[in-house]
Design a protein around this motif. Sequence first.
Motif, PDB file in Angstrom:
ATOM      1  N   ILE A 292       0.834  -1.190   0.000  1.00 44.08           N
ATOM      2  CA  ILE A 292       0.000   0.000   0.000  1.00 44.08           C
ATOM      3  C   ILE A 292       0.878   1.252   0.000  1.00 44.08           C
ATOM      4  O   ILE A 292       1.979   1.244   0.572  1.00 44.08           O
ATOM      5  CB  ILE A 292      -0.897   0.032   1.273  1.00 44.08           C
ATOM      6  CG1 ILE A 292      -1.582  -1.325   1.493  1.00 44.08           C
ATOM      7  CG2 ILE A 292      -1.949   1.138   1.160  1.00 44.08           C
ATOM      8  CD1 ILE A 292      -1.098  -2.083   2.698  1.00 44.08           C
TER       9      ILE A 292
ATOM     10  N   TYR B 210       0.796   5.327   1.153  1.00 43.05           N
ATOM     11  CA  TYR B 210       0.128   6.364   1.919  1.00 43.05           C
ATOM     12  C   TYR B 210       0.849   7.682   1.697  1.00 43.05           C
ATOM     13  O   TYR B 210       2.055   7.716   1.472  1.00 43.05           O
ATOM     14  CB  TYR B 210       0.133   6.042   3.425  1.00 43.05           C
ATOM     15  CG  TYR B 210      -0.947   5.093   3.869  1.00 43.05           C
ATOM     16  CD1 TYR B 210      -0.810   3.720   3.692  1.00 43.05           C
ATOM     17  CD2 TYR B 210      -2.104   5.564   4.470  1.00 43.05           C
ATOM     18  CE1 TYR B 210      -1.808   2.852   4.103  1.00 43.05           C
ATOM     19  CE2 TYR B 210      -3.106   4.701   4.890  1.00 43.05           C
ATOM     20  CZ  TYR B 210      -2.949   3.345   4.699  1.00 43.05           C
ATOM     21  OH  TYR B 210      -3.940   2.478   5.103  1.00 43.05           O
TER      22      TYR B 210
ATOM     23  N   GLN C 123       1.428  11.518   3.481  1.00 43.04           N
ATOM     24  CA  GLN C 123       1.287  12.282   4.719  1.00 43.04           C
ATOM     25  C   GLN C 123       1.699  13.725   4.492  1.00 43.04           C
ATOM     26  O   GLN C 123       2.871  14.008   4.247  1.00 43.04           O
ATOM     27  CB  GLN C 123       2.102  11.665   5.850  1.00 43.04           C
ATOM     28  CG  GLN C 123       1.861  12.351   7.200  1.00 43.04           C
ATOM     29  CD  GLN C 123       2.590  11.687   8.350  1.00 43.04           C
ATOM     30  OE1 GLN C 123       3.652  11.110   8.169  1.00 43.04           O
ATOM     31  NE2 GLN C 123       2.022  11.777   9.551  1.00 43.04           N
TER      32      GLN C 123
ATOM     33  N   PRO D 255      -1.377  10.038   7.981  1.00 46.21           N
ATOM     34  CA  PRO D 255      -1.249   9.480   6.633  1.00 46.21           C
ATOM     35  C   PRO D 255      -2.610   9.223   5.997  1.00 46.21           C
ATOM     36  O   PRO D 255      -3.594   8.948   6.686  1.00 46.21           O
ATOM     37  CB  PRO D 255      -0.505   8.159   6.873  1.00 46.21           C
ATOM     38  CG  PRO D 255       0.198   8.345   8.174  1.00 46.21           C
ATOM     39  CD  PRO D 255      -0.710   9.209   8.995  1.00 46.21           C
TER      40      PRO D 255
ATOM     41  N   PHE E  93      -4.507   7.092   2.769  1.00 44.17           N
ATOM     42  CA  PHE E  93      -4.414   6.018   1.792  1.00 44.17           C
ATOM     43  C   PHE E  93      -4.429   6.580   0.367  1.00 44.17           C
ATOM     44  O   PHE E  93      -5.215   7.473   0.044  1.00 44.17           O
ATOM     45  CB  PHE E  93      -5.606   5.075   1.995  1.00 44.17           C
ATOM     46  CG  PHE E  93      -5.749   3.985   0.968  1.00 44.17           C
ATOM     47  CD1 PHE E  93      -6.502   4.177  -0.179  1.00 44.17           C
ATOM     48  CD2 PHE E  93      -5.145   2.756   1.174  1.00 44.17           C
ATOM     49  CE1 PHE E  93      -6.662   3.167  -1.110  1.00 44.17           C
ATOM     50  CE2 PHE E  93      -5.299   1.733   0.249  1.00 44.17           C
ATOM     51  CZ  PHE E  93      -6.061   1.946  -0.898  1.00 44.17           C
TER      52      PHE E  93
ATOM     53  N   ASP F 186      -3.554   0.655  -3.279  1.00 43.02           N
ATOM     54  CA  ASP F 186      -2.942  -0.595  -2.851  1.00 43.02           C
ATOM     55  C   ASP F 186      -2.830  -1.541  -4.046  1.00 43.02           C
ATOM     56  O   ASP F 186      -3.409  -1.315  -5.115  1.00 43.02           O
ATOM     57  CB  ASP F 186      -3.726  -1.251  -1.712  1.00 43.02           C
ATOM     58  CG  ASP F 186      -5.151  -1.645  -2.102  1.00 43.02           C
ATOM     59  OD1 ASP F 186      -5.925  -2.028  -1.203  1.00 43.02           O
ATOM     60  OD2 ASP F 186      -5.511  -1.568  -3.298  1.00 43.02           O
TER      61      ASP F 186
ATOM     62  N   PHE G  17       4.740   7.040   2.145  1.00 41.07           N
ATOM     63  CA  PHE G  17       5.152   5.810   2.814  1.00 41.07           C
ATOM     64  C   PHE G  17       4.619   4.604   2.055  1.00 41.07           C
ATOM     65  O   PHE G  17       3.449   4.584   1.657  1.00 41.07           O
ATOM     66  CB  PHE G  17       4.576   5.735   4.232  1.00 41.07           C
ATOM     67  CG  PHE G  17       5.105   6.761   5.181  1.00 41.07           C
ATOM     68  CD1 PHE G  17       4.410   7.932   5.422  1.00 41.07           C
ATOM     69  CD2 PHE G  17       6.301   6.543   5.855  1.00 41.07           C
ATOM     70  CE1 PHE G  17       4.893   8.877   6.308  1.00 41.07           C
ATOM     71  CE2 PHE G  17       6.789   7.483   6.744  1.00 41.07           C
ATOM     72  CZ  PHE G  17       6.088   8.658   6.965  1.00 41.07           C
TER      73      PHE G  17
END
Lengths: 114, 111
Positions: free
Chosen positions: B34, B36, B38, B44, B46, B49, B89
């Motif tokens: 996945i 993310y 931020q 964070p 989404f 994915d 991330f």
Amino acid sequence: GAGVSQSPSNKVTEKGKDVELRCDPISGHTALYWYRQRLGQGLEFLIYFQGNSAPDKSGLPSDRFSAERTGESVSTLTIQRTQQEDSAVYLCASSLERGATEAFFGQGTRLTVV
Amino acid sequence: GESVGLHLPTLSVQEGDNSIINCAYSNSASDYFIWYKQESGKGPQFIIDIRSNMDKRQGQRVTVLLNKTVKHLSLQIAATQPGDSAVYFCAENTAGNKLTFGGGTRVLVKP
């Protein structure tokens, strides 16, 4: 509210004091996560709840850290005898169900231990 | 132990160009990978994915590529905009519950 809510947003505490951090997940979300994020770093997994049970506590850094969840809703992360190295942003997230990849994060609680 | 990590800590990109953010992982048993995003002062969020049995997935302006042979994950952002400036991330979802995050890459979009 529609999102994950965390309180307080900021907390300054003296070394040695206990603190409680609260997380209100999105209603109906069965999975709840706590992460710690130090300044400029990634997310460190602390603990995960499925319902009111915590099948994975492996990330709790020491026995000074504990967490509980009640009513498959609110969760509290407690840090006893805080140390300066506990200073960080503590993030809570919830997801609809076990296995969901989309977790919704709160704004976090910024903890400063002086 | 198992970990998810990143090659580059900071990526500067000109507005309008494409961005590529890379991630290396070590846990071959992950079900999903996945990405993310931020933004400063926020939790964070989404992005997208990809299931472990896929090698490519496209979203709106984003594409995630998974190369299981070399255990590499990437996020491509098309026509990068100022609002894309953030820390990105990668994360993995293992055994259906625990999300494990990598160290993050900061993307700076230059006007």
